[in-house]
Design a protein around this motif. Sequence first.
Motif, PDB file in Angstrom:
ATOM      1  N   TYR A  82      30.530  41.094  46.007  1.00 45.55           N
ATOM      2  CA  TYR A  82      30.574  42.530  46.341  1.00 45.55           C
ATOM      3  C   TYR A  82      32.005  43.055  46.520  1.00 45.55           C
ATOM      4  CZ  TYR A  82      30.676  40.648  51.133  1.00 45.55           C
ATOM      5  OH  TYR A  82      30.993  39.959  52.268  1.00 45.55           O
ATOM      6  N   THR A  83      32.970  42.333  45.997  1.00 43.58           N
ATOM      7  CA  THR A  83      34.365  42.770  46.117  1.00 43.58           C
ATOM      8  C   THR A  83      34.909  43.237  44.765  1.00 43.58           C
ATOM      9  OG1 THR A  83      34.790  41.272  47.976  1.00 43.58           O
ATOM     10  CG2 THR A  83      36.706  41.991  46.691  1.00 43.58           C
ATOM     11  N   PRO A  84      35.378  44.480  44.693  1.00 40.19           N
ATOM     12  CA  PRO A  84      35.911  44.962  43.415  1.00 40.19           C
ATOM     13  C   PRO A  84      37.298  44.384  43.150  1.00 40.19           C
ATOM     14  CG  PRO A  84      36.265  46.628  45.093  1.00 40.19           C
ATOM     15  CD  PRO A  84      35.509  45.488  45.761  1.00 40.19           C
ATOM     16  N   SER A  85      37.855  44.691  41.992  1.00 40.33           N
ATOM     17  CA  SER A  85      39.202  44.255  41.586  1.00 40.33           C
ATOM     18  C   SER A  85      39.190  42.807  41.116  1.00 40.33           C
ATOM     19  CB  SER A  85      40.209  44.421  42.729  1.00 40.33           C
ATOM     20  OG  SER A  85      40.170  43.317  43.620  1.00 40.33           O
TER      21      SER A  85
ATOM     22  N   GLY B 171      19.596  50.893  40.322  1.00 39.68           N
ATOM     23  CA  GLY B 171      19.670  50.067  41.525  1.00 39.68           C
ATOM     24  C   GLY B 171      21.000  50.200  42.240  1.00 39.68           C
ATOM     25  N   GLU B 172      20.940  50.065  43.554  1.00 36.25           N
ATOM     26  CA  GLU B 172      22.155  50.117  44.362  1.00 36.25           C
ATOM     27  C   GLU B 172      22.397  48.722  44.933  1.00 36.25           C
ATOM     28  OE1 GLU B 172      19.502  52.560  44.761  1.00 36.25           O
ATOM     29  OE2 GLU B 172      20.677  53.269  43.038  1.00 36.25           O
ATOM     30  N   ASP B 173      23.624  48.395  45.168  1.00 37.61           N
ATOM     31  CA  ASP B 173      23.973  47.065  45.658  1.00 37.61           C
ATOM     32  C   ASP B 173      25.167  47.242  46.591  1.00 37.61           C
ATOM     33  OD1 ASP B 173      23.481  44.012  44.962  1.00 37.61           O
ATOM     34  OD2 ASP B 173      25.632  44.313  45.139  1.00 37.61           O
ATOM     35  N   TYR B 174      24.865  47.759  47.790  1.00 37.49           N
ATOM     36  CA  TYR B 174      25.928  48.156  48.709  1.00 37.49           C
ATOM     37  C   TYR B 174      26.652  46.968  49.333  1.00 37.49           C
ATOM     38  CZ  TYR B 174      23.478  52.655  48.405  1.00 37.49           C
ATOM     39  OH  TYR B 174      22.883  53.801  47.954  1.00 37.49           O
ATOM     40  N   PRO B 175      27.966  47.050  49.442  1.00 36.82           N
ATOM     41  CA  PRO B 175      28.716  46.017  50.163  1.00 36.82           C
ATOM     42  C   PRO B 175      28.494  46.178  51.664  1.00 36.82           C
ATOM     43  CG  PRO B 175      30.185  47.810  49.522  1.00 36.82           C
ATOM     44  CD  PRO B 175      28.839  48.134  48.935  1.00 36.82           C
ATOM     45  N   PRO B 176      28.810  45.161  52.446  1.00 37.93           N
ATOM     46  CA  PRO B 176      28.715  45.308  53.909  1.00 37.93           C
ATOM     47  C   PRO B 176      29.852  46.189  54.426  1.00 37.93           C
ATOM     48  CG  PRO B 176      29.609  43.146  53.346  1.00 37.93           C
ATOM     49  CD  PRO B 176      29.248  43.809  52.050  1.00 37.93           C
ATOM     50  N   TYR B 177      29.588  46.905  55.502  1.00 33.06           N
ATOM     51  CA  TYR B 177      30.593  47.799  56.092  1.00 33.06           C
ATOM     52  C   TYR B 177      30.900  47.397  57.530  1.00 33.06           C
ATOM     53  CZ  TYR B 177      30.477  51.245  52.323  1.00 33.06           C
ATOM     54  OH  TYR B 177      30.612  51.875  51.107  1.00 33.06           O
ATOM     55  N   LYS B 178      32.127  47.711  57.930  1.00 32.10           N
ATOM     56  CA  LYS B 178      32.500  47.578  59.347  1.00 32.10           C
ATOM     57  C   LYS B 178      33.406  48.760  59.686  1.00 32.10           C
ATOM     58  CE  LYS B 178      34.742  44.631  62.658  1.00 32.10           C
ATOM     59  NZ  LYS B 178      35.837  43.673  62.831  1.00 32.10           N
ATOM     60  N   ASP B 179      33.117  49.433  60.764  1.00 33.46           N
ATOM     61  CA  ASP B 179      33.904  50.607  61.158  1.00 33.46           C
ATOM     62  C   ASP B 179      34.064  51.605  60.015  1.00 33.46           C
ATOM     63  OD1 ASP B 179      34.209  49.703  63.721  1.00 33.46           O
ATOM     64  OD2 ASP B 179      36.126  48.723  63.335  1.00 33.46           O
TER      65      ASP B 179
ATOM     66  N   LEU C  41      34.145  51.117  56.817  1.00 36.72           N
ATOM     67  CA  LEU C  41      34.806  50.664  55.588  1.00 36.72           C
ATOM     68  C   LEU C  41      34.170  49.407  55.010  1.00 36.72           C
ATOM     69  CD1 LEU C  41      38.439  51.397  56.700  1.00 36.72           C
ATOM     70  CD2 LEU C  41      37.419  52.243  54.588  1.00 36.72           C
ATOM     71  N   PRO C  42      34.110  49.330  53.679  1.00 41.81           N
ATOM     72  CA  PRO C  42      33.543  48.140  53.043  1.00 41.81           C
ATOM     73  C   PRO C  42      34.421  46.917  53.333  1.00 41.81           C
ATOM     74  CG  PRO C  42      34.511  49.605  51.391  1.00 41.81           C
ATOM     75  CD  PRO C  42      34.551  50.329  52.690  1.00 41.81           C
ATOM     76  N   GLN C  43      33.762  45.811  53.609  1.00 43.90           N
ATOM     77  CA  GLN C  43      34.478  44.587  53.986  1.00 43.90           C
ATOM     78  C   GLN C  43      34.662  43.689  52.776  1.00 43.90           C
ATOM     79  OE1 GLN C  43      35.782  44.225  57.355  1.00 43.90           O
ATOM     80  NE2 GLN C  43      35.381  46.359  56.838  1.00 43.90           N
TER      81      GLN C  43
END
Lengths: 419, 419
Positions: B70-73, B389-397, B399-401
């Motif tokens: 789930y991390t881009p780049s 379909g959606e495939d959301y990354p986890p968030y904290k505060d 922002l995506p982690q």
Amino acid sequence: MIKKNAFYAQSGGVTAVINASACGVIETARAHKDKIGKVYAGRNGIIGALTEDLIDTTKDSAKSIASLRYTPSGAFGSCRFKLKGIEENRLQYERLIEVFKAHNIGYFFYNGGGDSADTCLKVSQLAEKMGYPIQAIHVPKTVDNDLPITDCCPGFGSVAKYVAVSVREASFDVASMAKTSTKVFVVEVMGRHAGWIAAAGGLASDVNCELPIVILFPEIPFNKEKFLAKVDAMVKQHGYCSVVVSEGVQGADGKFLSDQGLRDAFGHAQLGGVAPIIANMVKDALGYKFHWAVADYLQRAARHIASKTDVEQAYALGKAAVQLALKGENAVMPTIVRLTDKPYKWKIGVAQLKNVANVEKMMPRNFITKDGFGITDKCRMYLTPLIKGEDYPPYKDGLPQYVRLKNVAIPKKLSDFKI
Amino acid sequence: MIKKNAFYAQSGGVTAVINASACGVIETARAHKDKIGKVYAGRNGIIGALTEDLIDTTKDSAKSIASLRYTPSGAFGSCRFKLKGIEENRLQYERLIEVFKAHNIGYFFYNGGGDSADTCLKVSQLAEKMGYPIQAIHVPKTVDNDLPITDCCPGFGSVAKYVAVSVREASFDVASMAKTSTKVFVVEVMGRHAGWIAAAGGLASDVNCELPIVILFPEIPFNKEKFLAKVDAMVKQHGYCSVVVSEGVQGADGKFLSDQGLRDAFGHAQLGGVAPIIANMVKDALGYKFHWAVADYLQRAARHIASKTDVEQAYALGKAAVQLALKGENAVMPTIVRLTDKPYKWKIGVAQLKNVANVEKMMPRNFITKDGFGITDKCRMYLTPLIKGEDYPPYKDGLPQYVRLKNVAIPKKLSDFKI
């Protein structure tokens, strides 16, 4: 007491959550049918009131109205149309009161920024004078976050989240490419006079994920040499950097770096395109390969990445506006009052419109780092809770299912009015 | 058989899901420790192999590697560095083989577009000749969706989703403002030669939510008069319209409408900034107020709105690459084979690299409407499942982690090599 109808209108640039406020107004009014009749919405904002183009919101189901909570844009149409002073434009104000009277409207909910707070106040004052009292309640909305008294403005938190997330993602991208390609990424964000949105770009970097970010605020006169030195230092240290530039950044001479020479209906400069100017400046002086983006409407319409805090507050303020009306309040605006930062707690407060209208809240200088290119811990403390939480819309076939209302007008009773 | 190590590298412009392919490669290799030793990643792509800057992926935990999904780049860094023909550049190819030999590397997984498929094929051929056979497997990746044989390319579906969602949201915004303000919104999207990404803008409008959208494809020579007439007709009918313009749109003379005169390392024109040109054209000819956006890196880095289909396929192709290697395959690329449109079903296939390298897949003409400004039902049928379909990354505060790996290099064994 005769049951009065309510009028609701959206004003100025729309946001990802202004419809959540509309949802709060309409649902709360519906829950008090004993005291409030129908909610009429102005088609295209205040223009709908002037032209007697009133949308009967009762024609839309509870489900449709509930869907406003997750639908960006202005569901009834907004407008950039500022009523001038009463002396210059008495006819327009009188027309408003005339329309309200013709349709038994006793509540005026106006959802907008500083200009509409001013209009709202004037309507209240003139209605009083004309012997047809209207309870005028302003519902705050502006991505610029520049209204006074309220801790923040609905619409801002979601733009801030969009900018913070996008800058984090783009920074990861540039970091991957920097060895042989792009070293500097420039993204232009909204914020004509206040740097709140640009500041949100600073949130992309935090203790868990440090990223080299340079911010150009409208509050800090642009200094080319210092800026280039900062970018160069960042690239030399990290291999790359991201630049977040506010559309409203100005030189020491007070001129916008990019002014297309256009003016909007409010007389504000119509900006855009400072990102390529900054990017080319970097290329010319430092030789770094660049990419640039201009987020424009994408940022304020991005309901798909709205802040949960923002959505909740937008709804709560719409709801509070109706509750204030029911309490007999007039010429007021519900506000967000911050109780604590950690954990973030807030409640609804009330501001007098005379203290809101035409006052712009700028970024405090101590929210900006000494060198003028970053945000301080104080700023971070302020911003972080505003982007917290996700509030995803429903999807079908890969696309968010935003609602479009029927927007059926009620029959006109008055003669035409030229605006 | 001596257990061989694997080399993995990312090439060219990164995407929201190239790390999902990396995750597929590494996790699958780890699951076959009996046959594959360590996975080394090239720091900044193939440059890492040439300079013997090899990252030991075993230094990162299973959790970190899983987070790549789930991390881009490009987590290991990518590069724009094309190895030329073997005749011109024999030394570089020989160096690659030398490095692979020094580190007991028997598998070469190269994650990129058309150029890297070509490199991958050449490495395989030369290794054979040099008596140190390498199994070279190409893992497809490109937001441009222009690789042949495979039904689609990982990275594209997520950009397509970003563009479709953003155009829908911005269109809602413009619709709200059109009465007194912006009537035409122009957004520039990527796609140098192929209009796949621009086409995705057409998905913003569907039977449940019709929106006036005009698309400018690189495949259709730009005709100013026809374009202006189309926009004018849209605005007259709907009150507003959105224009999705590909960065690669060209005039009848074959020149890009906006060419900054820069070239990237592959010799491709470095484009950007056609949106303001189109917007001003509309303003000058038709007088409509406009806004414009350039999405640039934001679109390809937007992991927050990635397509679930895309993420799954990116991972599956990384996994399949390792499985093909284990089966003894060489000079091949796993592909996506579409089985059915409705319901959408797909499986993994295999293409020979000699049929992939340097072939560009353009939009079929029957995917574009007759007037050249829209997408056909055939195109819609092709595109829709890719953004699903959606495939959301986890968030904290808020922002995506996204994960950042340790990226620890292994000790070098060879002398330096100048690239």
